[in-house]
Design a protein around this motif. Sequence first.
Motif, PDB file in Angstrom:
ATOM      1  N   LYS A  31      25.482  37.528  46.550  1.00 16.40           N
ATOM      2  CA  LYS A  31      25.786  36.461  45.636  1.00 16.40           C
ATOM      3  C   LYS A  31      24.281  35.125  45.552  1.00 16.40           C
ATOM      4  N   ARG A  32      23.653  34.953  46.195  1.00 12.18           N
ATOM      5  CA  ARG A  32      22.464  33.920  46.618  1.00 12.18           C
ATOM      6  C   ARG A  32      21.850  34.472  45.502  1.00 12.18           C
ATOM      7  N   LEU A  33      21.361  35.825  44.625  1.00 10.32           N
ATOM      8  CA  LEU A  33      20.524  36.384  43.568  1.00 10.32           C
ATOM      9  C   LEU A  33      20.910  36.108  42.439  1.00 10.32           C
ATOM     10  N   VAL A  34      22.704  35.248  42.669  1.00  5.59           N
ATOM     11  CA  VAL A  34      22.497  35.823  40.705  1.00  5.59           C
ATOM     12  C   VAL A  34      24.000  34.019  40.680  1.00  5.59           C
ATOM     13  N   SER A  35      24.004  33.435  39.477  1.00  3.15           N
ATOM     14  CA  SER A  35      24.494  32.226  39.400  1.00  3.15           C
ATOM     15  C   SER A  35      26.213  31.625  39.359  1.00  3.15           C
ATOM     16  N   GLU A  36      27.014  32.856  39.269  1.00  2.66           N
ATOM     17  CA  GLU A  36      28.410  33.162  39.786  1.00  2.66           C
ATOM     18  C   GLU A  36      28.427  34.031  39.975  1.00  2.66           C
ATOM     19  N   PHE A  37      29.938  34.430  40.683  1.00  2.00           N
ATOM     20  CA  PHE A  37      29.416  35.939  41.841  1.00  2.00           C
ATOM     21  C   PHE A  37      31.403  35.327  42.195  1.00  2.00           C
ATOM     22  N   ASP A  38      32.495  36.516  41.655  1.00  2.00           N
ATOM     23  CA  ASP A  38      33.783  36.191  41.798  1.00  2.00           C
ATOM     24  C   ASP A  38      34.234  37.284  42.851  1.00  2.00           C
ATOM     25  N   ILE A  39      34.491  37.201  43.407  1.00  2.00           N
ATOM     26  CA  ILE A  39      35.202  38.449  43.975  1.00  2.00           C
ATOM     27  C   ILE A  39      37.057  38.663  44.524  1.00  2.00           C
ATOM     28  N   LYS A  40      37.657  40.109  43.469  1.00  2.00           N
ATOM     29  CA  LYS A  40      38.705  39.616  44.198  1.00  2.00           C
ATOM     30  C   LYS A  40      39.718  41.175  44.897  1.00  2.00           C
ATOM     31  N   SER A  41      40.283  42.087  45.962  1.00  2.00           N
ATOM     32  CA  SER A  41      40.691  42.037  46.184  1.00  2.00           C
ATOM     33  C   SER A  41      41.715  42.507  47.070  1.00  2.00           C
ATOM     34  N   VAL A  42      42.519  44.044  46.431  1.00  2.00           N
ATOM     35  CA  VAL A  42      43.883  44.156  47.069  1.00  2.00           C
ATOM     36  C   VAL A  42      43.505  45.609  48.056  1.00  2.00           C
ATOM     37  N   PRO A  43      44.115  45.138  49.048  1.00  2.00           N
ATOM     38  CA  PRO A  43      43.974  46.569  50.070  1.00  2.00           C
ATOM     39  C   PRO A  43      44.856  47.848  49.730  1.00  2.00           C
ATOM     40  N   ASN A  44      43.820  48.820  50.289  1.00  2.00           N
ATOM     41  CA  ASN A  44      44.365  49.701  49.433  1.00  2.00           C
ATOM     42  C   ASN A  44      44.410  50.170  47.362  1.00  2.00           C
ATOM     43  N   GLN A  45      44.155  48.557  46.981  1.00  2.00           N
ATOM     44  CA  GLN A  45      44.044  49.053  45.443  1.00  2.00           C
ATOM     45  C   GLN A  45      42.988  49.322  44.753  1.00  2.00           C
ATOM     46  N   GLY A  46      41.982  48.131  45.264  1.00  2.00           N
ATOM     47  CA  GLY A  46      40.602  48.099  44.807  1.00  2.00           C
ATOM     48  C   GLY A  46      39.970  47.088  44.900  1.00  2.00           C
ATOM     49  N   THR A  47      38.729  46.891  44.266  1.00  2.00           N
ATOM     50  CA  THR A  47      37.792  45.272  44.610  1.00  2.00           C
ATOM     51  C   THR A  47      38.157  45.644  42.855  1.00  2.00           C
ATOM     52  N   THR A  48      37.541  44.375  42.433  1.00  2.00           N
ATOM     53  CA  THR A  48      36.706  44.241  41.884  1.00  2.00           C
ATOM     54  C   THR A  48      35.681  42.594  41.997  1.00  2.00           C
ATOM     55  N   VAL A  49      34.131  43.341  41.392  1.00  2.00           N
ATOM     56  CA  VAL A  49      33.301  42.228  41.602  1.00  2.00           C
ATOM     57  C   VAL A  49      32.851  41.856  40.460  1.00  2.00           C
ATOM     58  N   ILE A  50      32.650  40.393  40.483  1.00  2.00           N
ATOM     59  CA  ILE A  50      32.042  39.703  38.635  1.00  2.00           C
ATOM     60  C   ILE A  50      30.760  39.123  38.999  1.00  2.00           C
ATOM     61  N   ILE A  51      30.003  38.920  38.697  1.00  2.00           N
ATOM     62  CA  ILE A  51      28.463  38.483  39.285  1.00  2.00           C
ATOM     63  C   ILE A  51      27.786  38.108  37.180  1.00  2.00           C
ATOM     64  N   LEU A  52      27.562  36.947  37.367  1.00  2.00           N
ATOM     65  CA  LEU A  52      26.995  36.328  36.211  1.00  2.00           C
ATOM     66  C   LEU A  52      25.502  36.037  36.313  1.00  2.00           C
ATOM     67  N   LYS A  53      24.344  36.097  35.065  1.00  2.00           N
ATOM     68  CA  LYS A  53      23.360  35.571  35.628  1.00  2.00           C
ATOM     69  C   LYS A  53      22.666  34.710  34.438  1.00  2.00           C
ATOM     70  N   TRP A  54      22.160  33.635  34.095  1.00  2.00           N
ATOM     71  CA  TRP A  54      21.884  32.726  33.034  1.00  2.00           C
ATOM     72  C   TRP A  54      20.127  33.255  33.135  1.00  2.00           C
ATOM     73  N   LYS A  55      20.310  33.384  32.178  1.00  2.00           N
ATOM     74  CA  LYS A  55      18.662  33.998  31.818  1.00  2.00           C
ATOM     75  C   LYS A  55      17.450  33.243  32.043  1.00  2.00           C
ATOM     76  N   ASN A  56      17.760  31.336  32.316  1.00  2.00           N
ATOM     77  CA  ASN A  56      17.307  30.860  32.704  1.00  2.00           C
ATOM     78  C   ASN A  56      17.931  30.031  33.802  1.00  2.00           C
ATOM     79  N   GLY A  57      18.577  31.019  35.211  1.00  2.00           N
ATOM     80  CA  GLY A  57      19.041  30.565  36.113  1.00  2.00           C
ATOM     81  C   GLY A  57      19.457  31.070  37.802  1.00  2.00           C
TER      82      GLY A  57
END
Lengths: 135, 141, 285
Positions: free
Chosen positions: B115-141
Amino acid sequence: MEKIPILRMGHFLLVTIQVDLYDRLAVNLEADLVQMVNKTGARGVLIDISAVSIVDSFMGRIIGNIANMSKILDAETVVVGMQPAVAITLVELGLPLQGVFTALNVERGMELLRNRIDLDLNPEDDDDDAISDAD
Amino acid sequence: MMTTQLVTLTKDRMVVKLEQDVVPFRNRVKEHATKIGMGLVNQTKLITAASELSRNMLRYAGGGEVLIEVVSKGRENGIRLTFSDKGPGIEDIKKAMQDGYSTGKSLGLGLPGTKRLVSEFDIKSVPNQGTTVIILKWKNG
Amino acid sequence: MKADLVKTLQKKKKQILEIWMEKQLADAGLRDDLISNEELRIQSEELVQALVQSITEKNLGNVESSEFEPVYEILAGISLSRAKQGFSPRETGIYIFSLKDSLLQVIQEEMRDDPAAMYAETIRISKLVDSFGIATFETFIKGREEVIYRQTNEITEISTPVIRVWDGILALPIIGTLDSSRTQVVMENLLQEIVETGSSIAILDISGVPAVDSLVAQHLIKTVSATRLMGAECIISGIRPEIAQTVVHLGIDLSNITTKASLASALRHAFSQLHLEVRKKQKQQ
């Protein structure tokens, strides 16, 4: 299977990592290196990562493992040539590789190892003596 | 009237199923990051984060899919990566996001560090169904 | 009856402009140092022209109508250029609102006989121009923000010089607040310079940093750790007594970092690390 070559240079072992390591390769390197330290009785291990553009927590842990294992076998580990971007990223990631020696390049790494090992041989030598020696 | 919205410029999908997929995946991310002119340090941070997350996906869910997007918002461009797997999910996300949880020898999550390495970090997880992690890194950030 | 307003405005375009110009030129706050009267006139005429062209009976009550797009565009252009030229927000505001005065004056003259209609139209025109005013402020602030953004970038670039004080010793004086984006620049410059010069010691002088809180300390620790990973040593110098006090009071652990009070003592430490000696020359008789 690809292998990372380990070169023997006197009392030291030199590993130059030239490719992006995937996990299996890194794990094998750890095993090979520890075997080599044991077999050759090397006193120091130099890992040159100047060509490595990414060190993630897995790689970081492998490096830490090598250092700790070598230490048990009485060899110091020096990581040399880390790229600035890699250093910044590792610090941000929270992985400052405590306990691993570092040097700017292979030459400095050798120097560091030599000093470390000399110190070990003559433990009564302290820093002040070292300075007056230089004078 | 003048709100700045996030716009997706390009989309690219990749499957990470085997350990050997990680290096080509990192290279693909690097390609996109280079294309938008991201600096070396930010590139390295993004790719390291991508490496961490793809490794988690392999280890805990046996692989998954990554969506690589070039996004833009106002004057900033960036790279957004969406990691989705159909693995066991994470029971306690709060705990997984705590620093120190990752430093254990066997638990290689490293989510707080990532999380510290990127500009935005989002995690969603449902037990036994799966996990989605979204990261975003701005060009200058 | 109502349709008259639009027609009136179109018909009275010239007059509106004249009244408006008169008001602007008579204003005590006229900035003829920033913009020539000639330019001001061209600018104003363009705006009046766009306004009377886009105004229709239908859209008069709807300030969001897309038909006003050209007016907003011109306003944005004026506002941005004014922000860059150094007009105050008040001056730009007065510029737009004096247009309202001129429009209202024309309405009053034209509708003298029908106070009810005059009242209704006055409100509609007021609303429209108010909306223009708000849009102007939005872009004005945007223009300023752009200036700030550019200056911030410039400051970060010029404020982190890396100095080669000796063969193998770098010094980096930090002046001003150390936030996370600045730390990143400092780190990048320092590490890059370490690689290029092959230096093994870096001195980070923080005499110019006004305050050290736990966040700044964390940034410093990160820089030191990154330097160490590269295989060089990082010394922090220029620690004032107040800073030492806050650091201890905040419970920040700097024990793993070599700290020195002054750049001179940091340099002395660096010399001894490199086995160098600085000596006073014996006087020749």
